[in-house]
Design a protein around this motif. Structure first.
Motif, short mmCIF file in Angstrom:
data_model
loop_
_atom_site.label_atom_id
_atom_site.label_comp_id
_atom_site.label_asym_id
_atom_site.label_seq_id
_atom_site.Cartn_x
_atom_site.Cartn_y
_atom_site.Cartn_z
N UNK A 76 0.84 -1.08 0.00
CA UNK A 76 0.05 0.16 0.00
C UNK A 76 0.82 1.15 -0.01
N UNK A 77 0.35 2.31 -0.70
CA UNK A 77 1.02 3.47 -0.83
C UNK A 77 0.13 4.49 -0.81
N UNK A 163 11.94 0.16 -5.71
CA UNK A 163 11.99 0.31 -4.17
C UNK A 163 11.13 1.30 -3.95
N UNK A 164 10.09 1.05 -2.77
CA UNK A 164 9.57 2.39 -2.24
C UNK A 164 10.49 3.13 -1.47
N UNK A 165 11.55 2.59 -0.60
CA UNK A 165 12.35 3.37 0.11
C UNK A 165 13.79 3.06 -0.06
N UNK A 167 17.67 4.21 -0.55
CA UNK A 167 18.60 4.78 0.18
C UNK A 167 18.61 6.24 -0.34
N UNK A 168 18.71 6.47 -1.81
CA UNK A 168 18.67 7.88 -2.58
C UNK A 168 17.23 7.82 -3.44
N UNK A 169 16.80 8.65 -3.57
CA UNK A 169 15.64 8.99 -4.78
C UNK A 169 16.23 8.34 -5.91
N UNK A 170 15.15 7.67 -6.77
CA UNK A 170 15.64 6.99 -7.96
C UNK A 170 15.33 7.89 -8.99
N UNK A 251 5.50 11.17 -6.75
CA UNK A 251 6.46 10.34 -7.21
C UNK A 251 7.52 9.81 -6.06
N UNK A 252 7.62 10.79 -5.10
CA UNK A 252 8.40 10.56 -3.83
C UNK A 252 7.96 9.26 -3.04
N UNK A 253 6.66 9.21 -3.08
CA UNK A 253 6.00 8.10 -2.47
C UNK A 253 6.32 6.82 -2.98
N UNK A 254 6.88 6.56 -4.20
CA UNK A 254 7.26 5.44 -4.74
C UNK A 254 8.59 5.34 -4.98
#
Length: 598
Positions: A76-77, A163-165, A167-170, A251-254
């Motif tokens: 869930x997001x 990845x949802x979390x 280490x660094x935003x993708x 998109x930060x939530x993903x």
């Protein structure tokens, strides 16, 4: 238990089971009131017990595996419009069919997309985002009586993330599909992102549906009346902008980086990328752009398009917008002037042109999405466009994906010369003679057959796409502070492609779509088993696109345009002027006015 005696009549199944050969016709047996299924042997009891124990062990193992997966089939997001349920597969999460605007139906037809939150139409509870939803209304083939498919309620997007979390935003890559601005969707197999691609590249991908054909691009004065934007048409581009706003907000939530968004599109998706680069409405919504085999002609005024599209209005029998919005999907699509001018099917664009014959505009300079023609904005350097790193790509035999002649694969060199002469004669004997000299039968051919086909589709592609896009990239380089890159695909696949919904012809050479299919891993879908060279080509395209998306520039070995063009063939090379003399022929004789549009 009490016992009874029963007579078992002759011929029954039960009598057969207990009667021996030679016994009398009637036999009496003693039976308890058990179900016959409970009368079992000890051996059966042992087997059943073993089976139950095995099932219990399997259930325990599956429970353990489920507990070790990332939460792990479903996830869930939170978004700004509510919670989504996605799923895990092939090493990545996917969220499909996410609404990004109010459905454009009823009174919302032929109007700009409306934000769900502003309209207070977000969903309650959990939204199931585990499956693709309908493509936008369209017809295939592009004919009055083609097959109608899709729905108007189609403004959905899809997200794939490893990845949802992280280490660094993708980095984020937003895909805009092609299809003449008339057909296809953001989830075509082999022509859109996948979980496997997201996992392998460690990149967040987004694709979208946007309104198509008459629903997305019909410009008419009766639709402009009462419009808050005082414009008509280009609704599909407005949808794309609305989807990019969703990306910035969510998109930060993903696991994605909202500051590293690359838009990339092929064919009319490439035209869409160019449109978004030139639109002030898209300012700040993306940071790099890749235009693959997009159009060059982009100067039709709103007034011109509204006049040309009166043919559509006549076909509907309507006089006003109220009547138009009451039409059903089939009535709208059957009223489109696919073949008669403005010829929205654009059948002629894969052949050498007939002098003085053009197709009408679908995408227009409407004064809202586009304030003025793109080249004019670049020449003025007026700053209303998006100044971001830009890649312009084409393939050497673009038109081989749907050549104009069914028998082109069997042409002789005599056939080739006849067709070139037939098409170019009206442009003058000097043009014809020079074209046959520059595109002579002695030109290198990587195969032992179909070489006249290859040279004819090279000629049409140079004139319609490759050479005009050289000019487009040169103009971009002159206007932008950001780097501009140019590539040409010359790779010849190991075998011909199979005709399909994406490829209407068994293409053999560097056909339109080759680069996008390679990036998405779709070559196997259209070709079957791939050779090592095919696989290497896929890897090359993916490598450069990903580097550009992550870094905002190409690797050091790839110089900026116009100093060099990258040639993606059996190997990668960089040339200062590819087909320079051939392009001079078309430019000097005014053929760029016949380049691809829409």
């Amino acid at each position: 238990m009490s016992d009874d005696i029963f007579e078992v009549p002759e011929g029954t199944e039960y009598r057969y089971l207990v009667q021996d050969e030679g016994q009398e016709e009637i036999q009496y047996v003693r039976r308890h009131y058990f179900s016959p299924f409970l009368v079992i042997s000890r051996r059966c009891m042992f087997l059943i017990t073993c089976g139950v124990l095995a099932l219990l062990a399997l259930a325990g193992y599956l429970a353990y595996v489920a507990g070790t997966l990332p939460s792990r089939r479903f996830v869930e997001v939170e978004t700004d419009c509510g919670r989504l349920r996605g799923q895990w597969n092939d090493g990545a999460y996917s969220f499909k069919g996410i609404p990004y605007a109010v459905p454009p139906v009823g009174q919302h037809r032929w109007r700009p997309p409306e934000d769900l939150r502003e309209a207070r139409k977000c969903w309650n509870g959990m939204y199931d985002a585990t499956r693709f939803l309908s493509k936008c209304a369209q017809v295939q083939p592009l004919r009055k009586y083609g097959k109608v498919m899709g729905q108007e309620d189609c403004l959905h997007l899809n997200v794939w993330t490893p990845s949802l979390h992280p280490a660094k935003p993708l980095p984020v890559m937003v895909w805009i599909h092609g299809g003449y601005l008339h057909m296809l969707s953001g989830h075509e197999k082999g022509y859109s992102p996948t979980e496997e691609l997201a996992a392998r590249t460690q990149t967040v991908f987004v694709s979208m549906n946007y309104r198509l054909n008459a629903f997305g691009f019909m410009a008419l004065e009766v639709l402009r009346e009462g419009s808050a934007t005082n414009s008509s048409g280009n609704y599909g581009f407005m949808d794309q902008i609305q989807a990019l706003r969703w990306v910035q907000s969510n998109i930060h939530n993903f696991g994605g980086d909202a500051e590293r968004v690359t838009i990339f599109g092929q064919s009319s998706g490439g035209t869409s990328v160019w449109t978004l680069m030139m639109s002030p409405l898209a300012k700040g919504l993306f940071h790099r752009a890749i235009d693959m085999s997009g159009s060059y002609i982009y100067n039709a005024t709103l007034e011109t398009a509204e006049r040309d599209n009166l043919e559509f209005l006549k076909n509907t029998g309507c006089k006003d917008a109220v009547c138009l919005r009451a039409l059903n999907i089939t009535q709208v699509l059957q009223a489109v002037p696919w073949l008669e001018y403005p010829s929205w099917a654009a059948d002629d664009l894969t052949d050498l042109p007939m002098k003085g014959r053009f197709v009408g505009p679908v995408a227009v300079v409407d004064g809202y999405v586009l304030r003025e023609p793109p080249f004019q904005s670049w020449e003025k350097k007026n700053g209303i466009y998006n100044d971001v790193p830009f890649v312009v790509g084409t393939t050497e035999q673009e038109t081989d994906f749907s050549p104009p002649y069914e028998n082109i694969s069997t042409w002789t060199w005599g056939d080739y010369r006849w067709f070139v002469t037939e098409k170019l004669t009206l442009f003058g004997e000097a043009v014809t003679s020079r074209a046959l000299k520059l595109y002579g039968s002695s030109a290198p051919c990587p195969t032992s057959d179909r070489c006249p086909e290859r040279l004819y589709t090279t000629m049409t592609s140079d004139m319609r796409v490759t050479c005009p896009n050289n000019d487009l990239a040169k103009r971009a380089a002159g206007a932008l502070q950001s780097p501009v890159y140019r590539y040409l695909v010359t790779y010849t696949p190991s075998r011909q492609a199979n005709a399909s919904s994406l490829l209407p012809f068994p293409s053999r050479f560097s056909f339109h779509l080759l680069d996008s299919l390679a990036f998405f891993g779709g070559l196997e879908k259209v070709m079957g088993t791939l050779s090592p060279a095919d696989i290497y080509f896929q890897e090359v395209v993916t490598k450069y696109f990903l580097h550009f998306a992550k870094e905002g520039k190409m690797p050091e070995e790839w110089p900026e345009y116009p100093s060099h063009t990258a040639v993606l063939g059996q190997n990668v090379s960089f040339t200062m002027s590819y087909s320079g003399q051939r392009c001079d022929l078309w430019e000097e004789n005014g053929f760029y006015s016949y380049a691809w549009m829409n």
